[in-house]
Motif scaffolding. Structure first.
Motif, PDB file in Angstrom:
ATOM      1  N   ILE A  49      18.681 -18.379   7.899  1.00  0.00           N
ATOM      2  CA  ILE A  49      19.238 -17.342   8.467  1.00  0.00           C
ATOM      3  C   ILE A  49      20.380 -18.050   8.898  1.00  0.00           C
ATOM      4  N   PRO A  50      21.465 -17.995   8.421  1.00  0.00           N
ATOM      5  CA  PRO A  50      22.097 -19.397   9.226  1.00  0.00           C
ATOM      6  C   PRO A  50      22.499 -18.030  10.399  1.00  0.00           C
ATOM      7  N   PHE A  51      22.603 -18.651  12.259  1.00  0.00           N
ATOM      8  CA  PHE A  51      23.308 -18.057  13.094  1.00  0.00           C
ATOM      9  C   PHE A  51      24.582 -17.212  13.558  1.00  0.00           C
ATOM     10  N   ASP A  52      25.383 -17.368  12.472  1.00  0.00           N
ATOM     11  CA  ASP A  52      26.842 -17.496  12.826  1.00  0.00           C
ATOM     12  C   ASP A  52      27.040 -16.028  11.778  1.00  0.00           C
ATOM     13  N   TYR A  53      25.889 -15.900  10.767  1.00  0.00           N
ATOM     14  CA  TYR A  53      26.840 -14.290  10.364  1.00  0.00           C
ATOM     15  C   TYR A  53      26.811 -13.438  11.592  1.00  0.00           C
ATOM     16  N   HIS A  57      21.172 -10.646   7.308  1.00  0.00           N
ATOM     17  CA  HIS A  57      22.512 -11.766   5.782  1.00  0.00           C
ATOM     18  C   HIS A  57      22.176  -9.986   4.191  1.00  0.00           C
ATOM     19  N   PRO A  58      23.339  -9.589   3.809  1.00  0.00           N
ATOM     20  CA  PRO A  58      23.333  -8.580   3.343  1.00  0.00           C
ATOM     21  C   PRO A  58      21.956  -7.746   2.405  1.00  0.00           C
ATOM     22  N   LYS A  59      22.002  -9.256   1.462  1.00  0.00           N
ATOM     23  CA  LYS A  59      20.883  -8.769   0.280  1.00  0.00           C
ATOM     24  C   LYS A  59      19.807  -9.123   1.026  1.00  0.00           C
ATOM     25  N   LEU A  60      19.385  -9.479   1.985  1.00  0.00           N
ATOM     26  CA  LEU A  60      17.850 -10.049   2.675  1.00  0.00           C
ATOM     27  C   LEU A  60      17.519  -8.964   3.914  1.00  0.00           C
ATOM     28  N   LYS A  61      18.121  -8.635   4.530  1.00  0.00           N
ATOM     29  CA  LYS A  61      17.899  -7.968   6.100  1.00  0.00           C
ATOM     30  C   LYS A  61      17.130  -8.508   7.037  1.00  0.00           C
ATOM     31  N   LEU A  62      17.918  -9.514   6.753  1.00  0.00           N
ATOM     32  CA  LEU A  62      16.151 -10.260   7.750  1.00  0.00           C
ATOM     33  C   LEU A  62      17.552 -10.724   9.251  1.00  0.00           C
ATOM     34  N   PRO A  63      17.148 -10.802  10.408  1.00  0.00           N
ATOM     35  CA  PRO A  63      17.731 -11.541  11.716  1.00  0.00           C
ATOM     36  C   PRO A  63      17.258 -13.384  11.563  1.00  0.00           C
ATOM     37  N   PRO A  64      18.501 -13.410  11.752  1.00  0.00           N
ATOM     38  CA  PRO A  64      19.327 -15.280  11.773  1.00  0.00           C
ATOM     39  C   PRO A  64      17.383 -15.953  12.097  1.00  0.00           C
ATOM     40  N   GLY A  65      17.696 -17.102  11.476  1.00  0.00           N
ATOM     41  CA  GLY A  65      16.390 -18.354  11.462  1.00  0.00           C
ATOM     42  C   GLY A  65      15.258 -18.236  10.315  1.00  0.00           C
ATOM     43  N   GLU A  66      14.869 -19.282  10.978  1.00  0.00           N
ATOM     44  CA  GLU A  66      13.869 -19.633   9.073  1.00  0.00           C
ATOM     45  C   GLU A  66      12.879 -18.589   9.051  1.00  0.00           C
ATOM     46  N   HIS A  67      12.655 -17.923   7.831  1.00  0.00           N
ATOM     47  CA  HIS A  67      11.502 -17.436   7.138  1.00  0.00           C
ATOM     48  C   HIS A  67      11.006 -18.109   6.338  1.00  0.00           C
TER      49      HIS A  67
END
Lengths: 137, 178
Positions: A49-53, A57-67
């Motif tokens: 998830i890129p940091f410039d969101y 992320h609208p669909k995944l609801k995760l904080p930025p970073g690698e998941h």
């Protein structure tokens, strides 16, 4: 899990940065659930998830970073564990307690016997207490 | 060293040490068997349909259906410390957003050496779907057969038994015949 019985001892590792692969047996706990579940990873999806969101992320609801998103399934079940996830769509690294590396059967039975039969526990404690009193070293 | 308590203590200590050493030896013996297993894997057909999944019953998604031709001889993996084998066929691909995916589409538990040769042409057990809901921007996928040896006592080991020769592209999605 097939052929894992009550009383088997599982050795887990969980080093930081460890990648999980399909086929790994993981122990995970869903927030809000009491007991951890020992199931095998069925799918892994590495998302970044890129940091410039501005927002997660609208669909995944995760904080930025690698998941590393995972989906698990018990070997004896026909379907995956999605019903056990209590609303989560995927397991994330933070839900995983560890990955099973090794295995000792039946060792845990002493503890289980004590918990299932409290009389056994009290009898043992009474016996030890008696020995402590009459023992003279 | 002559009371019943002392004797019982000594015997139980010796017994538990012996059991631990025995279990350790059994676990270590697994490392003596460096068996590997080879096989061949071909994808007979790969179709993508517009469909709905149990997970998202209201979303229109593209689902991949794979038929594969698999033959593998896993008998070298069975030794006295092998409780069972877990064999799984997985698809590995990267999609246009750079997400790496590994998805198990078929698996089997092999409990006995007699059942350890696999020679099948079969469909997938678990549907193949992408996070984005579509396979239109997905890079070609490799398929591999992997196994996990579960011992009676000791360390779980993993290996790969077969892999497709080249990566296989996903076809365009069609509507299923209704």
């Amino acid at each position: 899990m097939p052929r894992f019985y009550r009383g088997d001892l599982l050795f887990l590792t969980n080093p930081p940065g460890q990648r999980y692969h399909t086929g790994d047996i993981t122990v995970y706990r869903i927030p809000g659930a009491e007991i951890p579940i020992v199931h095998r990873v069925l799918e892994t999806r590495d998302v970044f998830i890129p940091f410039d969101y501005g927002e997660p992320h609208p669909k995944l609801k995760l904080p930025p970073g690698e998941h590393q998103l995972m989906l698990t399934k018990g070997d004896n079940n026909h379907v995956d564990d999605i019903d056990l996830y209590r609303g989560l769509e995927w397991l994330d690294r933070r839900h995983i307690i560890g990955k099973v590396r090794g295995f000792l059967p039946y060792i845990g039975y002493v503890t289980i016997a004590m918990n299932d039969f409290p009389q056994l526990k009290y009898a043992l404690l009474r016996g030890l207490g008696l020995l402590a009193v009459i023992q003279r070293e | 060293m002559h009371s019943i308590y002392a004797r019982a203590n000594g015997i139980s200590g010796l017994w538990s040490t012996c059991v631990m050493v025995l279990l350790g030896a059994v676990a270590l013996s697994s490392f003596l068997f460096n068996a590997e297993s080879k096989g061949s894997l071909d994808i007979v057909s790969l179709k993508v349909f517009h469909s709905k999944t149990r997970r998202y019953p209201f979303r229109n998604e593209e689902i991949g259906f794979v038929k594969f031709n698999l033959s593998a001889d896993l008998t070298p993996l069975f030794n006295w410390n092998t409780k069972q084998l877990f064999v799984y066929l997985e698809a590995e691909y990267t999609n246009a957003q750079g997400v790496n995916n590994t998805v198990v589409i078929w698996d089997r538990i092999v409990r006995r050496k007699d059942d350890a040769t696999i020679d099948i042409i079969q469909k997938e057990k678990y549907k193949l779907r992408d996070l984005s809901g579509s396979f239109s921007n997905v890079l070609p996928a490799q398929y591999s057969l992997k196994y996990s040896v579960m011992p009676y006592v000791g360390v779980l080991t993993y290996g790969e038994a077969a892999r497709t020769m080249k990566a296989i592209d996903f076809p365009d999605a069609r509507d299923s015949v209704s």
